[in-house]
Scaffold this motif. Structure first.
Motif, PDB file in Angstrom:
ATOM      1  N   VAL A   1      -4.677   4.958   3.745  1.00  0.00           N
ATOM      2  CA  VAL A   1      -3.953   6.108   3.190  1.00  0.00           C
ATOM      3  C   VAL A   1      -3.315   6.912   4.320  1.00  0.00           C
ATOM      4  O   VAL A   1      -2.138   7.267   4.251  1.00  0.00           O
ATOM      5  CB  VAL A   1      -4.882   6.990   2.332  1.00  0.00           C
ATOM      6  N   ASN A   2      -4.062   7.164   5.377  1.00  0.00           N
ATOM      7  CA  ASN A   2      -3.562   7.928   6.513  1.00  0.00           C
ATOM      8  C   ASN A   2      -2.355   7.227   7.149  1.00  0.00           C
ATOM      9  O   ASN A   2      -1.319   7.848   7.392  1.00  0.00           O
ATOM     10  CB  ASN A   2      -4.678   8.128   7.540  1.00  0.00           C
TER      11      ASN A   2
ATOM     12  N   SER B   1      -0.393   4.964   5.818  1.00  0.00           N
ATOM     13  CA  SER B   1       0.704   4.884   4.859  1.00  0.00           C
ATOM     14  C   SER B   1       1.455   6.210   4.770  1.00  0.00           C
ATOM     15  O   SER B   1       2.690   6.227   4.757  1.00  0.00           O
ATOM     16  CB  SER B   1       0.186   4.481   3.477  1.00  0.00           C
ATOM     17  N   LEU B   2       0.718   7.309   4.713  1.00  0.00           N
ATOM     18  CA  LEU B   2       1.361   8.621   4.649  1.00  0.00           C
ATOM     19  C   LEU B   2       2.197   8.869   5.905  1.00  0.00           C
ATOM     20  O   LEU B   2       3.337   9.338   5.821  1.00  0.00           O
ATOM     21  CB  LEU B   2       0.325   9.728   4.482  1.00  0.00           C
ATOM     22  N   LYS B   3       1.652   8.517   7.051  1.00  0.00           N
ATOM     23  CA  LYS B   3       2.373   8.705   8.313  1.00  0.00           C
ATOM     24  C   LYS B   3       3.669   7.906   8.300  1.00  0.00           C
ATOM     25  O   LYS B   3       4.731   8.413   8.648  1.00  0.00           O
ATOM     26  CB  LYS B   3       1.489   8.270   9.480  1.00  0.00           C
ATOM     27  N   ARG B   4       3.587   6.669   7.869  1.00  0.00           N
ATOM     28  CA  ARG B   4       4.766   5.794   7.841  1.00  0.00           C
ATOM     29  C   ARG B   4       5.796   6.285   6.819  1.00  0.00           C
ATOM     30  O   ARG B   4       7.002   6.256   7.082  1.00  0.00           O
ATOM     31  CB  ARG B   4       4.327   4.369   7.522  1.00  0.00           C
ATOM     32  N   LEU B   5       5.346   6.732   5.655  1.00  0.00           N
ATOM     33  CA  LEU B   5       6.249   7.229   4.620  1.00  0.00           C
ATOM     34  C   LEU B   5       6.987   8.482   5.080  1.00  0.00           C
ATOM     35  O   LEU B   5       8.163   8.664   4.754  1.00  0.00           O
ATOM     36  CB  LEU B   5       5.488   7.486   3.317  1.00  0.00           C
ATOM     37  N   VAL B   6       6.326   9.318   5.858  1.00  0.00           N
ATOM     38  CA  VAL B   6       6.987  10.500   6.424  1.00  0.00           C
ATOM     39  C   VAL B   6       8.009  10.058   7.468  1.00  0.00           C
ATOM     40  O   VAL B   6       9.150  10.531   7.476  1.00  0.00           O
ATOM     41  CB  VAL B   6       5.958  11.478   7.036  1.00  0.00           C
TER      42      VAL B   6
ATOM     43  N   GLN C   1       0.828  -1.201   0.000  1.00  0.00           N
ATOM     44  CA  GLN C   1       0.000   0.000   0.000  1.00  0.00           C
ATOM     45  C   GLN C   1       0.867   1.257   0.000  1.00  0.00           C
ATOM     46  O   GLN C   1       0.599   2.201  -0.739  1.00  0.00           O
ATOM     47  CB  GLN C   1      -0.944   0.034   1.214  1.00  0.00           C
ATOM     48  N   GLN C   2       1.906   1.257   0.827  1.00  0.00           N
ATOM     49  CA  GLN C   2       2.809   2.403   0.896  1.00  0.00           C
ATOM     50  C   GLN C   2       3.503   2.623  -0.441  1.00  0.00           C
ATOM     51  O   GLN C   2       3.623   3.754  -0.905  1.00  0.00           O
ATOM     52  CB  GLN C   2       3.845   2.206   2.002  1.00  0.00           C
ATOM     53  N   SER C   3       3.928   1.548  -1.052  1.00  0.00           N
ATOM     54  CA  SER C   3       4.584   1.634  -2.356  1.00  0.00           C
ATOM     55  C   SER C   3       3.634   2.203  -3.408  1.00  0.00           C
ATOM     56  O   SER C   3       4.017   3.084  -4.185  1.00  0.00           O
ATOM     57  CB  SER C   3       5.079   0.255  -2.779  1.00  0.00           C
ATOM     58  N   ASP C   4       2.406   1.720  -3.430  1.00  0.00           N
ATOM     59  CA  ASP C   4       1.421   2.210  -4.396  1.00  0.00           C
ATOM     60  C   ASP C   4       1.134   3.702  -4.192  1.00  0.00           C
ATOM     61  O   ASP C   4       1.056   4.466  -5.156  1.00  0.00           O
ATOM     62  CB  ASP C   4       0.108   1.420  -4.283  1.00  0.00           C
TER      63      ASP C   4
END
Length: 71
Positions: A34-35, A37-42, A4-7
């Motif tokens: 989405v929420n 994933s965004l948190k983890r990507l940051v 999901q994070q990659s997508d």
């Protein structure tokens, strides 16, 4: 980085971040995914605080891109 994070990261490379609802609609993932994933990507440095793609993310995506199958 999970699927999901990659997508989501790939989508953010194509289009700038507007809001989580739009990203949820485009990606097909729930607003919660989405929420998270965004948190983890940051946290991992793939996105900055404005959810813009960082150079680390570009390097990661480039390294995971499939090589040309035709020689």
């Amino acid at each position: 980085m999970n699927r999901q994070q990659s997508d989501i990261l790939k989508l953010l490379c194509l289009e700038p971040y507007t809001n989580q609802r739009d990203l949820s609609e485009i990606s097909g993932y729930s607003l919660g995914i989405v929420n998270q994933s965004l948190k983890r990507l940051v946290e991992e440095g793939f996105l900055n605080e404005d959810f813009a793609v960082t150079s680390l993310a570009k390097k990661e995506l480039e390294s995971n891109r499939p090589a040309n199958a035709i020689n």
